[in-house]
Write a protein that holds these residues in place. Structure first.
Motif, PDB file in Angstrom:
ATOM      1  N   ASP A   1       0.834  -1.205   0.000  1.00 20.60           N
ATOM      2  CA  ASP A   1       0.000   0.000   0.000  1.00 20.60           C
ATOM      3  C   ASP A   1       0.867   1.254   0.000  1.00 20.60           C
ATOM      4  O   ASP A   1       0.514   2.257  -0.623  1.00 20.60           O
ATOM      5  CB  ASP A   1      -0.894   0.028   1.246  1.00 20.60           C
ATOM      6  CG  ASP A   1      -1.853  -1.137   1.284  1.00 20.60           C
ATOM      7  OD1 ASP A   1      -2.695  -1.251   0.365  1.00 20.60           O
ATOM      8  OD2 ASP A   1      -1.753  -1.960   2.220  1.00 20.60           O
ATOM      9  N   LEU A   2       1.992   1.179   0.721  1.00 23.36           N
ATOM     10  CA  LEU A   2       2.875   2.332   0.863  1.00 23.36           C
ATOM     11  C   LEU A   2       4.320   1.891   0.815  1.00 23.36           C
ATOM     12  O   LEU A   2       4.674   0.831   1.337  1.00 23.36           O
ATOM     13  CB  LEU A   2       2.635   3.033   2.214  1.00 23.36           C
ATOM     14  CG  LEU A   2       1.380   3.875   2.403  1.00 23.36           C
ATOM     15  CD1 LEU A   2       1.264   4.282   3.868  1.00 23.36           C
ATOM     16  CD2 LEU A   2       1.411   5.099   1.505  1.00 23.36           C
TER      17      LEU A   2
ATOM     18  N   VAL B   1       2.686   2.836  -6.349  1.00 27.08           N
ATOM     19  CA  VAL B   1       2.763   2.805  -4.881  1.00 27.08           C
ATOM     20  C   VAL B   1       3.315   4.140  -4.379  1.00 27.08           C
ATOM     21  O   VAL B   1       4.461   4.496  -4.684  1.00 27.08           O
ATOM     22  CB  VAL B   1       3.662   1.653  -4.398  1.00 27.08           C
ATOM     23  CG1 VAL B   1       3.770   1.651  -2.878  1.00 27.08           C
ATOM     24  CG2 VAL B   1       3.104   0.316  -4.891  1.00 27.08           C
ATOM     25  N   PRO B   2       2.526   4.910  -3.612  1.00 25.27           N
ATOM     26  CA  PRO B   2       3.010   6.181  -3.074  1.00 25.27           C
ATOM     27  C   PRO B   2       3.981   5.963  -1.921  1.00 25.27           C
ATOM     28  O   PRO B   2       4.063   4.870  -1.346  1.00 25.27           O
ATOM     29  CB  PRO B   2       1.740   6.885  -2.599  1.00 25.27           C
ATOM     30  CG  PRO B   2       0.784   5.772  -2.306  1.00 25.27           C
ATOM     31  CD  PRO B   2       1.117   4.649  -3.256  1.00 25.27           C
TER      32      PRO B   2
ATOM     33  N   LEU C   1      -5.937   6.292   1.674  1.00 23.46           N
ATOM     34  CA  LEU C   1      -5.997   5.163   0.758  1.00 23.46           C
ATOM     35  C   LEU C   1      -7.259   4.329   0.934  1.00 23.46           C
ATOM     36  O   LEU C   1      -7.617   3.546   0.043  1.00 23.46           O
ATOM     37  CB  LEU C   1      -4.758   4.274   0.946  1.00 23.46           C
ATOM     38  CG  LEU C   1      -3.436   4.864   0.435  1.00 23.46           C
ATOM     39  CD1 LEU C   1      -2.258   4.007   0.908  1.00 23.46           C
ATOM     40  CD2 LEU C   1      -3.420   4.965  -1.082  1.00 23.46           C
ATOM     41  N   ASP C   2      -7.940   4.486   2.087  1.00 19.90           N
ATOM     42  CA  ASP C   2      -9.210   3.778   2.298  1.00 19.90           C
ATOM     43  C   ASP C   2     -10.302   4.294   1.366  1.00 19.90           C
ATOM     44  O   ASP C   2     -11.303   3.599   1.126  1.00 19.90           O
ATOM     45  CB  ASP C   2      -9.667   3.928   3.751  1.00 19.90           C
ATOM     46  CG  ASP C   2      -8.867   3.054   4.706  1.00 19.90           C
ATOM     47  OD1 ASP C   2      -8.274   2.065   4.236  1.00 19.90           O
ATOM     48  OD2 ASP C   2      -8.831   3.375   5.917  1.00 19.90           O
ATOM     49  N   ASP C   3     -10.128   5.515   0.851  1.00 16.80           N
ATOM     50  CA  ASP C   3     -11.099   6.105  -0.083  1.00 16.80           C
ATOM     51  C   ASP C   3     -10.730   5.637  -1.497  1.00 16.80           C
ATOM     52  O   ASP C   3      -9.682   6.015  -2.023  1.00 16.80           O
ATOM     53  CB  ASP C   3     -11.034   7.631   0.009  1.00 16.80           C
ATOM     54  CG  ASP C   3     -11.993   8.326  -0.950  1.00 16.80           C
ATOM     55  OD1 ASP C   3     -12.499   7.681  -1.880  1.00 16.80           O
ATOM     56  OD2 ASP C   3     -12.216   9.540  -0.781  1.00 16.80           O
ATOM     57  N   PRO C   4     -11.562   4.815  -2.143  1.00 16.92           N
ATOM     58  CA  PRO C   4     -11.200   4.257  -3.459  1.00 16.92           C
ATOM     59  C   PRO C   4     -10.862   5.312  -4.509  1.00 16.92           C
ATOM     60  O   PRO C   4      -9.932   5.131  -5.294  1.00 16.92           O
ATOM     61  CB  PRO C   4     -12.438   3.448  -3.852  1.00 16.92           C
ATOM     62  CG  PRO C   4     -13.098   3.102  -2.555  1.00 16.92           C
ATOM     63  CD  PRO C   4     -12.855   4.281  -1.653  1.00 16.92           C
TER      64      PRO C   4
ATOM     65  N   ARG D   1      -9.711   8.379  -4.005  1.00 14.36           N
ATOM     66  CA  ARG D   1      -8.425   8.998  -3.658  1.00 14.36           C
ATOM     67  C   ARG D   1      -7.270   8.045  -3.971  1.00 14.36           C
ATOM     68  O   ARG D   1      -6.229   8.450  -4.492  1.00 14.36           O
ATOM     69  CB  ARG D   1      -8.416   9.370  -2.174  1.00 14.36           C
ATOM     70  CG  ARG D   1      -7.088   9.905  -1.643  1.00 14.36           C
ATOM     71  CD  ARG D   1      -6.686  11.191  -2.308  1.00 14.36           C
ATOM     72  NE  ARG D   1      -5.520  11.793  -1.653  1.00 14.36           N
ATOM     73  CZ  ARG D   1      -4.572  12.451  -2.288  1.00 14.36           C
ATOM     74  NH1 ARG D   1      -4.643  12.611  -3.605  1.00 14.36           N
ATOM     75  NH2 ARG D   1      -3.554  12.964  -1.621  1.00 14.36           N
ATOM     76  N   ARG D   2      -7.472   6.775  -3.697  1.00 13.54           N
ATOM     77  CA  ARG D   2      -6.441   5.785  -3.999  1.00 13.54           C
ATOM     78  C   ARG D   2      -6.172   5.727  -5.504  1.00 13.54           C
ATOM     79  O   ARG D   2      -5.017   5.713  -5.944  1.00 13.54           O
ATOM     80  CB  ARG D   2      -6.877   4.416  -3.481  1.00 13.54           C
ATOM     81  CG  ARG D   2      -5.840   3.320  -3.688  1.00 13.54           C
ATOM     82  CD  ARG D   2      -6.387   1.999  -3.223  1.00 13.54           C
ATOM     83  NE  ARG D   2      -5.486   0.894  -3.543  1.00 13.54           N
ATOM     84  CZ  ARG D   2      -5.889  -0.349  -3.753  1.00 13.54           C
ATOM     85  NH1 ARG D   2      -7.183  -0.655  -3.698  1.00 13.54           N
ATOM     86  NH2 ARG D   2      -5.025  -1.309  -4.037  1.00 13.54           N
TER      87      ARG D   2
END
Length: 437
Positions: free
Chosen positions: A276-277, A299-300, A339-342, A344-345
């Protein structure tokens, strides 16, 4: 304008080669340039130290490797090798890893030298050497380098390093920006991004003091209570691996933190791609090659707002920057919530891939090749004008600096319009903001 390298005799001098056990980003940079310059017709010799078991001479992808000496003895040996071939070199790329090779001492003045500086080491000498040796290192990196390369030029990999050589080394000479390349961005999966599960975090780094990997353990320990399934993968080897392994066990983090050590490239890529990160706790870099390689996978990165990393991470766009003295946990927690916000991800993943796409080893090589060939024609790597300019010629708008700019204006001045001085971002990218490479 593509540089003509046919027959050009070039030495790339670097502390290590890419197969040295302690090789890192500086070796990747030198090797990617060397092999691509050789493929374009240059006669390239890569001169470096020799690790146990390495051959003294060999040719790989058209590059002739010359290995001699060890950690410190390589410096005088390289100078002797350069002096013996001073009449058979057209240009030298002299890569500085804290201390350059001072090749101008052994060369005729007409042979242009580009001293490549990834980052300034002044604050790091004390982490690795006793006080007297650290002071000597800073003396060589600063005053001695300033005098040695005064008729030549520095090449830096980022705006941060450009500022650092000016402010911390007192360098006032010619300086050009030639950034690192990166892997080709991975395509977006045709069926969209997969669902996120428990947080997967990854850090790709050399395990050495200035990378401050212990701060990642602090972060993992802090977040594990709120995220019981959190996993942190630390990928890389180095002298601190044993101490870090013991600390993971002492803190009871064996189920949270995995120390992978050295892994093959495909395994590293897979670990990064599924994360995720990507994280960095380094106290400063010249750039952030692992940041861009993670961005290529969408990947940020969470990192500190320090030299190099503030250039590689676009805060709020391709990652998040924490204040230098703050723990990483708060910033990582904020990043995971975003990242929980689709939507925004998806936005972050797209921005990461676009940003990584700005950096390409072929374009990096082209920029260096143009500098080298223009300098060989001019008989010097230096220039009086320290600016990078945005210029227009016919229908093309480009960013030019150093001997490339000087040659363009001298030979085509009547058809070239100078639009403005380039911004730091334009200088990094090599093209106008909003334009294409």
């Amino acid at each position: 304008m593509r540089a003509d390298l046919d027959g050009l005799r070039l030495a790339v001098v670097n502390w290590r080669d890419p197969w040295h056990p302690a090789a890192g980003g500086a070796e990747r940079y030198a090797w990617e340039l060397a092999r691509r310059l050789a493929a374009r017709g240059a006669h390239v010799r890569y001169v470096t130290c020799r690790a146990r078991g390495q051959r003294r001479r060999e040719a790989v992808e058209g590059v002739r490797f010359v290995r001699m000496g060890g950690r410190f003895t390589v410096y005088p040996l390289v100078l002797a090798w350069t002096a013996a071939r001073r009449r058979s070199l057209d240009a030298v790329i002299d890569c500085q890893n804290g201390i350059p090779f001072f090749t101008p001492w052994a060369l005729p003045r007409r042979v242009p030298v580009f001293c490549v500086v990834h980052h300034v080491h002044d604050a790091q000498f004390g982490l690795y050497f006793p006080g007297w040796l650290a002071r000597f290192g800073r003396f060589l990196e600063g005053p001695v380098s300033r005098w040695t390369y005064r008729r030549h030029a520095f090449v830096v990999v980022s705006p941060s390093t450009l500022r650092a050589v000016r402010d911390r080394l007192g360098w006032d000479g010619a300086t050009y920006v030639v950034p690192n390349g990166a892997a080709t961005p991975a395509p977006t999966p045709p069926d969209g991004l997969p669902e996120r599960g428990d947080p997967e975090l990854v850090c790709v780094t050399r395990l050495v003091p200035h990378k401050r990997t212990h701060r990642l353990l602090d972060m993992a320990e802090h977040l594990a209570a709120a995220h019981p399934g959190l996993r942190l993968h630390i990928v890389g080897d180095g002298p601190e691996l044993a101490a870090l392994t013991a600390e993971v066990a002492a803190r009871g983090l064996n189920d949270t933190v995995t120390l992978h050590g050295y892994v093959p490239e495909d395994v590293k890529a897979a670990l990064v791609a599924r994360a995720d990160l990507h994280l960095s706790a380094s106290q400063g870099e010249g750039w952030g090659l692992s940041v861009i390689e993670a961005a290529a996978h969408g990947v940020p990165t969470v990192a500190y707002d320090v030299d190099g990393l503030r250039d590689a991470v676009r805060d709020g766009v391709t990652g998040w920057l924490a204040a230098p003295d703050e723990p990483l946990a708060d910033t990582v927690e904020r990043a995971l919530k975003e990242l929980d916000d689709p939507s925004r991800r998806e936005q972050l993943v797209g921005a990461c891939r676009h940003w990584a796409g700005e950096f390409d080893w072929a374009r990096t090589t082209d920029r260096m090749a143009r500098l080298v060939t223009a300098a060989v024609r001019a008989g010097t790597a230096a220039t009086e004008d320290k600016r990078a300019l945005v210029v227009a010629q016919d229908d093309a708008v480009q960013v030019v600096e150093g001997p490339v700019r000087d040659m363009l204006l001298a030979e085509h001045g009547g058809t070239v319009r100078v639009l403005r001085t380039a911004t730091p971002l334009e200088r990094l990218l090599g093209h106008p903001e909003g334009g294409s490479p």
